[in-house]
Write a protein that holds these residues in place. Structure first.
Motif, PDB file in Angstrom:
ATOM      1  N   THR A 288       0.831  -1.207   0.000  1.00 26.88           N
ATOM      2  CA  THR A 288       0.000   0.000   0.000  1.00 26.88           C
ATOM      3  C   THR A 288       0.863   1.254   0.000  1.00 26.88           C
ATOM      4  OG1 THR A 288      -1.691  -1.199   1.244  1.00 26.88           O
ATOM      5  CG2 THR A 288      -1.876   1.196   1.184  1.00 26.88           C
ATOM      6  N   SER A 289       1.912   1.257   0.822  1.00 27.86           N
ATOM      7  CA  SER A 289       2.799   2.420   0.907  1.00 27.86           C
ATOM      8  C   SER A 289       3.475   2.704  -0.436  1.00 27.86           C
ATOM      9  CB  SER A 289       3.856   2.182   1.992  1.00 27.86           C
ATOM     10  OG  SER A 289       4.795   3.233   2.023  1.00 27.86           O
ATOM     11  N   SER A 290       3.956   1.659  -1.097  1.00 21.45           N
ATOM     12  CA  SER A 290       4.631   1.834  -2.389  1.00 21.45           C
ATOM     13  C   SER A 290       3.668   2.350  -3.448  1.00 21.45           C
ATOM     14  CB  SER A 290       5.248   0.510  -2.846  1.00 21.45           C
ATOM     15  OG  SER A 290       6.306   0.134  -1.999  1.00 21.45           O
ATOM     16  N   ILE A 291       2.448   1.834  -3.439  1.00 19.97           N
ATOM     17  CA  ILE A 291       1.455   2.299  -4.412  1.00 19.97           C
ATOM     18  C   ILE A 291       1.155   3.780  -4.200  1.00 19.97           C
ATOM     19  CG2 ILE A 291      -0.992   2.119  -5.064  1.00 19.97           C
ATOM     20  CD1 ILE A 291      -0.724  -0.909  -4.773  1.00 19.97           C
ATOM     21  N   TYR A 292       1.025   4.190  -2.940  1.00 16.37           N
ATOM     22  CA  TYR A 292       0.804   5.614  -2.661  1.00 16.37           C
ATOM     23  C   TYR A 292       1.979   6.455  -3.170  1.00 16.37           C
ATOM     24  CZ  TYR A 292      -3.505   5.827   0.081  1.00 16.37           C
ATOM     25  OH  TYR A 292      -4.825   5.824   0.463  1.00 16.37           O
ATOM     26  N   ASN A 293       3.197   5.983  -2.961  1.00 15.51           N
ATOM     27  CA  ASN A 293       4.369   6.726  -3.421  1.00 15.51           C
ATOM     28  C   ASN A 293       4.374   6.836  -4.945  1.00 15.51           C
ATOM     29  OD1 ASN A 293       5.262   7.034  -0.808  1.00 15.51           O
ATOM     30  ND2 ASN A 293       6.658   5.292  -0.876  1.00 15.51           N
ATOM     31  N   ILE A 294       4.034   5.753  -5.636  1.00 12.16           N
ATOM     32  CA  ILE A 294       4.009   5.771  -7.101  1.00 12.16           C
ATOM     33  C   ILE A 294       2.938   6.739  -7.605  1.00 12.16           C
ATOM     34  CG2 ILE A 294       3.507   4.395  -9.159  1.00 12.16           C
ATOM     35  CD1 ILE A 294       4.674   1.970  -7.586  1.00 12.16           C
ATOM     36  N   ILE A 295       1.762   6.722  -6.970  1.00 11.87           N
ATOM     37  CA  ILE A 295       0.686   7.636  -7.371  1.00 11.87           C
ATOM     38  C   ILE A 295       1.118   9.093  -7.169  1.00 11.87           C
ATOM     39  CG2 ILE A 295      -1.646   8.437  -6.815  1.00 11.87           C
ATOM     40  CD1 ILE A 295      -2.300   5.511  -6.057  1.00 11.87           C
ATOM     41  N   ALA A 296       1.768   9.356  -6.033  1.00 16.91           N
ATOM     42  CA  ALA A 296       2.235  10.718  -5.745  1.00 16.91           C
ATOM     43  C   ALA A 296       3.268  11.177  -6.769  1.00 16.91           C
ATOM     44  CB  ALA A 296       2.828  10.780  -4.336  1.00 16.91           C
ATOM     45  N   LEU A 297       4.107  10.255  -7.218  1.00 22.67           N
ATOM     46  CA  LEU A 297       5.152  10.596  -8.183  1.00 22.67           C
ATOM     47  C   LEU A 297       4.592  10.713  -9.606  1.00 22.67           C
ATOM     48  CD1 LEU A 297       7.898   8.222  -6.781  1.00 22.67           C
ATOM     49  CD2 LEU A 297       8.115  10.711  -6.929  1.00 22.67           C
ATOM     50  N   GLU A 298       3.671   9.826  -9.962  1.00 22.65           N
ATOM     51  CA  GLU A 298       3.134   9.828 -11.327  1.00 22.65           C
ATOM     52  C   GLU A 298       2.031  10.858 -11.526  1.00 22.65           C
ATOM     53  OE1 GLU A 298       3.960   5.280 -12.898  1.00 22.65           O
ATOM     54  OE2 GLU A 298       1.953   5.794 -12.135  1.00 22.65           O
ATOM     55  N   GLY A 299       1.365  11.256 -10.439  1.00 20.60           N
ATOM     56  CA  GLY A 299       0.326  12.267 -10.549  1.00 20.60           C
ATOM     57  C   GLY A 299      -1.070  11.673 -10.574  1.00 20.60           C
ATOM     58  N   PRO A 300      -2.103  12.526 -10.688  1.00 17.30           N
ATOM     59  CA  PRO A 300      -3.510  12.111 -10.588  1.00 17.30           C
ATOM     60  C   PRO A 300      -3.932  11.051 -11.603  1.00 17.30           C
ATOM     61  CG  PRO A 300      -3.317  14.508 -10.515  1.00 17.30           C
ATOM     62  CD  PRO A 300      -1.974  13.986 -10.880  1.00 17.30           C
ATOM     63  N   GLN A 301      -3.252  10.972 -12.742  1.00 14.36           N
ATOM     64  CA  GLN A 301      -3.643  10.016 -13.779  1.00 14.36           C
ATOM     65  C   GLN A 301      -2.961   8.657 -13.630  1.00 14.36           C
ATOM     66  OE1 GLN A 301      -6.166  10.954 -15.700  1.00 14.36           O
ATOM     67  NE2 GLN A 301      -6.035  12.895 -14.584  1.00 14.36           N
ATOM     68  N   SER A 302      -2.272   8.445 -12.543  1.00 14.97           N
ATOM     69  CA  SER A 302      -1.561   7.182 -12.331  1.00 14.97           C
ATOM     70  C   SER A 302      -2.511   5.991 -12.391  1.00 14.97           C
ATOM     71  CB  SER A 302      -0.850   7.198 -10.972  1.00 14.97           C
ATOM     72  OG  SER A 302      -0.274   5.933 -10.704  1.00 14.97           O
ATOM     73  N   THR A 303      -2.124   4.978 -13.142  1.00 12.31           N
ATOM     74  CA  THR A 303      -2.943   3.764 -13.253  1.00 12.31           C
ATOM     75  C   THR A 303      -2.922   2.958 -11.960  1.00 12.31           C
ATOM     76  OG1 THR A 303      -1.061   2.550 -14.182  1.00 12.31           O
ATOM     77  CG2 THR A 303      -2.575   3.605 -15.738  1.00 12.31           C
ATOM     78  N   TYR A 304      -2.022   3.287 -11.064  1.00 18.63           N
ATOM     79  CA  TYR A 304      -1.926   2.532  -9.802  1.00 18.63           C
ATOM     80  C   TYR A 304      -3.066   2.862  -8.843  1.00 18.63           C
ATOM     81  CZ  TYR A 304       2.492   0.340 -10.927  1.00 18.63           C
ATOM     82  OH  TYR A 304       3.454  -0.444 -11.513  1.00 18.63           O
ATOM     83  N   LYS A 305      -3.856   3.876  -9.155  1.00 21.45           N
ATOM     84  CA  LYS A 305      -5.048   4.153  -8.351  1.00 21.45           C
ATOM     85  C   LYS A 305      -6.017   2.975  -8.413  1.00 21.45           C
ATOM     86  CE  LYS A 305      -5.590   9.180  -8.069  1.00 21.45           C
ATOM     87  NZ  LYS A 305      -6.481  10.306  -8.415  1.00 21.45           N
ATOM     88  N   ASP A 306      -6.099   2.347  -9.575  1.00 21.27           N
ATOM     89  CA  ASP A 306      -6.956   1.168  -9.723  1.00 21.27           C
ATOM     90  C   ASP A 306      -6.510   0.060  -8.777  1.00 21.27           C
ATOM     91  OD1 ASP A 306      -6.868   2.744 -12.311  1.00 21.27           O
ATOM     92  OD2 ASP A 306      -8.513   1.381 -12.781  1.00 21.27           O
TER      93      ASP A 306
END
Length: 228
Positions: free
Chosen positions: A44-62
């Motif tokens: 969960t922590s890594s996914i949050y970090n990736i979303i923060a780095l990639e921005g609002p359109q990050s596919t990791y939100k799914d």
């Protein structure tokens, strides 16, 4: 001088982008390792970090939505899916997770709207069953009866099971068609359509012979008929 400023700006920008890409790659590598060792907190922590780095359109939100759904964290799942549906309004899996989250949170009015939308899109008997069950819980019995009868006419989901809590210590997984017949019986009873309800419970038992709740309802009806 201007050329020098442009060159410096380009170098700085390129350096920042390269650093960001390196950080994203590191977080994705950490995420894969966490998945290998089934460490949910790090995942969960890594996914949050990736979303923060990639921005609002990050596919990791799914991915985040699925994590919260599987952990039955329905408030967070609702918030994530609600955000994603703003740009993916027709994504069926997101719509279903959103609807289940609303139902689990007790937000029945919103859940009703969500299941109505899903049933319109899919024309799926299980989604019709879910919609009818929400309508029934909200005492919209006429609507529920119309919905469940429509769902009963639809085929599909032969291997899907619906779980019924028989008592505190025992639950039973029942085929969708039998669950539909049982719910139709309950709704018919609420509308004082006892003969129709009896036929529905009999059909549910025929479809799933060990259906404990349907057998119980049928026994009660038969006992009442004998008393008359």
């Amino acid at each position: 001088m201007k050329n020098l400023i442009y060159i410096l700006t380009f170098i700085i920008t390129t350096s920042v982008i390269a650093q960001q890409n390196t950080t994203i790659a590191f977080e994705k590598s950490k995420l894969q390792l966490a998945k290998t060792y089934n460490d949910e907190n790090i995942i969960t922590s890594s996914i949050y970090n990736i979303i923060a780095l990639e921005g609002p359109q990050s596919t990791y939100k799914d991915s985040l939505a699925y994590i919260y759904f599987n952990k039955r964290n329905f408030v967070s799942c609702f918030l994530v899916t609600n955000d994603l549906l703003k740009t993916k309004p027709d994504n069926l899996e997101l719509l279903e997770m959103n609807a289940v989250s609303l139902e689990s949170m007790g937000a029945l009015e919103k859940a009703l709207e969500a299941y109505e939308n899903i049933f319109t899109i899919t024309n799926d008997n299980y989604q019709g069953y879910k919609l009818a069950s929400i309508q029934f819980r909200m005492n919209k019995n006429e609507d529920a009866y119309a919905t469940i009868k429509k769902a009963d006419q639809l085929s599909g989901n032969e291997t899907l099971k619906v779980t019924f809590q028989v008592n505190q210590n025992y639950s039973q997984n029942v085929s969708v068609k039998a669950a539909i017949a049982y719910l139709e019986g309950l709704i018919a009873q609420s509308l004082e359509k006892t003969p129709e309800a009896k036929l529905c419970f009999e059909r549910a038992i025929k479809l799933f012979p060990d259906f404990v709740l349907a057998k119980s309802k049928l026994e009660i009806i038969n006992a009442q008929e004998q008393e008359k």
